[in-house]
Scaffold this active site. Structure first.
Site, mmCIF file in Angstrom:
data_model
loop_
_atom_site.group_PDB
_atom_site.id
_atom_site.type_symbol
_atom_site.label_atom_id
_atom_site.label_comp_id
_atom_site.label_asym_id
_atom_site.label_seq_id
_atom_site.Cartn_x
_atom_site.Cartn_y
_atom_site.Cartn_z
ATOM 1 C CB THR A 185 -0.905 0.054 1.248
ATOM 2 O OG1 THR A 185 -0.060 0.091 2.392
ATOM 3 C CG2 THR A 185 -1.809 -1.144 1.334
ATOM 4 C CD GLU A 330 -4.669 -2.323 3.465
ATOM 5 O OE1 GLU A 330 -5.264 -1.887 2.455
ATOM 6 O OE2 GLU A 330 -3.893 -1.626 4.157
ATOM 7 C CE LYS A 441 -11.048 14.142 13.151
ATOM 8 N NZ LYS A 441 -9.903 13.989 12.272
ATOM 9 C CD1 TRP A 446 -15.837 14.800 13.383
ATOM 10 C CD2 TRP A 446 -16.823 12.901 12.739
ATOM 11 N NE1 TRP A 446 -15.332 13.793 14.144
ATOM 12 C CE2 TRP A 446 -15.919 12.616 13.772
ATOM 13 C CE3 TRP A 446 -17.546 11.863 12.176
ATOM 14 C CZ2 TRP A 446 -15.735 11.324 14.261
ATOM 15 C CZ3 TRP A 446 -17.361 10.586 12.657
ATOM 16 C CH2 TRP A 446 -16.459 10.313 13.692
HETATM 17 P P1 ADP Z 1 -4.083 3.772 -1.339
HETATM 18 O O1 ADP Z 1 -3.936 4.179 0.108
HETATM 19 O O2 ADP Z 1 -2.846 3.364 -2.002
HETATM 20 O O3 ADP Z 1 -4.954 4.683 -2.126
HETATM 21 P P2 ADP Z 1 -6.143 1.805 -1.549
HETATM 22 O O4 ADP Z 1 -6.400 1.890 -2.975
HETATM 23 O O5 ADP Z 1 -6.143 0.502 -0.894
HETATM 24 O O6 ADP Z 1 -4.779 2.389 -1.227
HETATM 25 O O7 ADP Z 1 -7.124 2.813 -0.833
HETATM 26 C C1 ADP Z 1 -8.249 2.390 -0.139
HETATM 27 C C2 ADP Z 1 -8.991 3.579 0.364
HETATM 28 O O8 ADP Z 1 -9.470 4.359 -0.730
HETATM 29 C C3 ADP Z 1 -10.217 3.257 1.170
HETATM 30 O O9 ADP Z 1 -9.903 2.973 2.495
HETATM 31 C C4 ADP Z 1 -11.034 4.544 1.024
HETATM 32 O O10 ADP Z 1 -10.602 5.531 1.922
HETATM 33 C C5 ADP Z 1 -10.693 4.996 -0.360
HETATM 34 N N1 ADP Z 1 -11.754 4.604 -1.310
HETATM 35 C C6 ADP Z 1 -11.755 3.562 -2.149
HETATM 36 N N2 ADP Z 1 -12.880 3.544 -2.881
HETATM 37 C C7 ADP Z 1 -13.631 4.601 -2.484
HETATM 38 C C8 ADP Z 1 -14.916 5.121 -2.846
HETATM 39 N N3 ADP Z 1 -15.658 4.580 -3.797
HETATM 40 N N4 ADP Z 1 -15.357 6.213 -2.185
HETATM 41 C C9 ADP Z 1 -14.627 6.798 -1.221
HETATM 42 N N5 ADP Z 1 -13.407 6.366 -0.844
HETATM 43 C C10 ADP Z 1 -12.919 5.280 -1.464
#
Ligand code: ADP
Length: 543
Positions: A185, A330, A441, A446
């Site tokens: 990640t 993950e 915040k 929020w």
């Molecule tokens: P990176 O941190 O490399 O971007 P990921 O692709 O695994 O890694 O990111 C996952 C995160 O992306 C999620 O925990 C969320 O915060 C965000 N995310 C993924 N899809 C969506 C979505 N459709 N809407 C809002 N947030 C999203």
């Protein structure tokens, strides 16, 4: 226990390409390469994969070894996915957009033995190689005619390596829990963390995703993964498409709206998968040409929240169905998708768009739980907001080499904390409010940066928008709206605030609007709030 009496066959990645070659041998894999388009079917892909697998063994790759790739979406990368996993080794996909130090860190952390790279990355690999393990060997993913003049010692040529492998191979019968792929990640804080996928989880994830994306993934459909093979398994497409018998159209390095449009048109692509910024690029091209790519009917968007205005325009002006998904590296990575059912058919556009702007319903195999500030489980009533936890057979239980495994990611009951703040409606729709670290915040309240951005993107003259928190003496934090103006548009702060004022309560409105030429993106194509926050760290709100 009375044990069931069914065969205990392992769930293996290699069985997917065997199946596709058997059942969908002629279904296309099309790739943009340095030599124009390359085209073959799943049947011929498997033949090359078997040779490659033999060649990897000849190069000394053993079960459990990590073999790295630095490559765009193309057929050779696809072949590596299967050849490496098939012999029990681990395909470590490296995101080339990571910072140089991060790439060096993960290659060393993974202890990669071989590194396969696309020609565009030759200078990058040459630059970083002094920091890589001394024993690492390099393979350029090309043929002899295109081999680069390179300073890398002992550089091998992909096509020669592949041709040296014997044609026949019976896949080893691996333990289904054997690792098959590794993806780090991006690690917005601290070092990147390795997510180590197993054969079992990978096959199950593909099977979980398929019914949720049944319309997009079936024989006869032609799917273009813009989401890279180096990021979270391209959301599982290299596994789901071959099972479904859908064609894969790999776009190579050019991912701008114009290039994507041309490829989609000429290859009669029916569906594309990628992050919202990619679809904004395609939208601009569609608006320029006054039409959509001729066969495109659906688009899966995920990775960050899909702006309402994007969903609306795709659907209203072009009849393209947007499927909104949410997930994480993950989670293999798909967690939820929006699925409008027959009950939604008669809904007016505004309602359909509203539903699609939610992150969707969980796919089978993924459980969702909301947790409040004191660790209590919150109801799925559409109101209660808490941290989202997930559980499932394709969700991590720890990171590679154990750092921060149990205890950090998992709660006492074995659920993984996503770091997202969310609500869940009684009928099962997930609504992601924000990432914990992006929430603003303000006083005791929020403010969701996602919601604000969504409305801002709908304002006239706004092409792209991001909201970050900036410090405030009285309220702790207040929202700052950062806007990229649309082409030939010149919106001003007051007009944007006035339009937002119609949609949001006064305390939710941004305190200021600043204009920039472009927004910084992360290694995975999302807006980098981290970089934006750093850029505006000295920003003083007036008043
Ligand atoms: P990176 O941190 O490399 O971007 P990921 O692709 O695994 O890694 O990111 C996952 C995160 O992306 C999620 O925990 C969320 O915060 C965000 N995310 C993924 N899809 C969506 C979505 N459709 N809407 C809002 N947030 C999203």
């Amino acid at each position: 226990m009375l044990e069931g009496m069914m065969m205990n066959r392992p769930l293996l990645v290699s069985s997917i390409i065997d199946y596709a070659a058997d059942v969908h041998p002629g279904t296309d894999i099309v790739s943009v390469t340095e030599d124009g388009l390359h085209r073959y079917g799943y049947g011929d892909a498997r033949k090359r994969i078997l040779r490659l697998a033999n060649a990897l063994r000849d190069l000394g790759v053993k079960p459990g070894d990590r073999v790295a790739t630095l490559a765009w979406n193309g057929y050779r990368h696809f072949e590596l996915y299967y050849a490496i996993a098939g012999i029990g080794a681990v395909c470590h996909t490296i995101n080339p957009r990571l910072f140089a130090e991060q790439i060096t860190y993960i290659v060393n952390h993974a202890e990669d033995t071989l590194l396969f790279f696309d020609l565009t990355f030759t200078p990058l690999v040459e630059k970083l190689s002094p920091g890589f393990p001394k024993s690492l060997r390099y393979v350029a993913m090309t043929d002899r005619a295109h081999m680069p003049a390179s300073s890398l010692s002992g550089l091998l040529c992909y096509e020669e390596v592949l041709a040296s492998g014997a044609p026949d191979l019976t896949w080893p019968e691996l333990d289904e829990n054997a690792a098959c792929a590794l993806c780090y990640t991006s690690g917005t804080t601290g070092d990147p963390k390795g997510v180590l996928y197993s054969n079992r989880a990978t096959v199950l994830h593909a099977l979980f995703v398929l019914p949720a994306c049944a319309k997009a993934l079936q024989n006869g459909r032609r799917v273009l993964p813009v989401v890279p093979l180096f990021h979270a398994n391209a959301w599982g497409l290299p596994y789901t498409a071959p099972i479904a018998g859908a064609a894969l159209i790999f776009p190579g390095a050019k991912l701008d709206g114009e290039s994507l449009f041309a490829l989609m048109d000429s290859e009669r692509v029916t569906g594309g998968w990628g992050v919202p910024t990619v679809w904004l690029g395609l939208l601009a091209e569609m608006q320029k040409r006054g039409r959509k790519p001729n066969a495109l009917t659906d688009v899966l968007t995920g990775g960050s929240a899909a702006p309402l205005s994007l969903i609306e325009t795709f659907e209203r002006d072009y009849g393209i169905d947007i499927v909104h998904g949410w997930g994480m590296t993950e989670m293999s990575p798909v967690g939820t998708t929006t699925r409008l059912g027959p009950q939604d058919a008669g809904r007016p556009l505004a309602e359909r768009v509203d539903i699609k702007s939610r992150q969707g319903k969980r796919i089978f195999g993924v459980e969702l739980k909301l947790v409040g500030p004191d660790g209590e489980t919150l109801p799925h009533d559409g109101e209660a907001t808490g941290e989202l936890f997930v559980r499932g057979a394709a969700v991590v239980r720890g990171y590679y080499k154990g750092e921060q495994a149990e205890g950090r990611g998992l709660d006492a009951d074995g659920w993984f904390g996503t770091g997202d703040v969310a609500r869940i409606t009684p009928d099962g729709y997930l609504i992601v409010v924000d990432r914990t670290k992006d929430l603003i915040k303000s006083g005791g309240e929020w403010i969701s940066s996602i919601e604000l951005e969504n409305h801002a993107m709908g304002c006239q003259g706004v092409a792209h928008a991001a909201v970050i928190a900036v410090p405030h003496d009285r309220w702790g934090e207040r929202p700052l709206l950062v806007v990229v103006k649309g082409k030939d548009a010149d919106p001003c702060k007051d007009s944007i605030l006035a339009q937002l004022g119609d949609k949001l309560a006064k305390w939710q409105l941004p305190d200021d609007v600043v204009f920039v030429d472009e927004l910084p993106l992360t290694a995975t194509g999302k807006i980098s709030k981290l970089v934006l926050r750093a850029k505006f760290s000295d920003y003083k709100l007036s008043g």
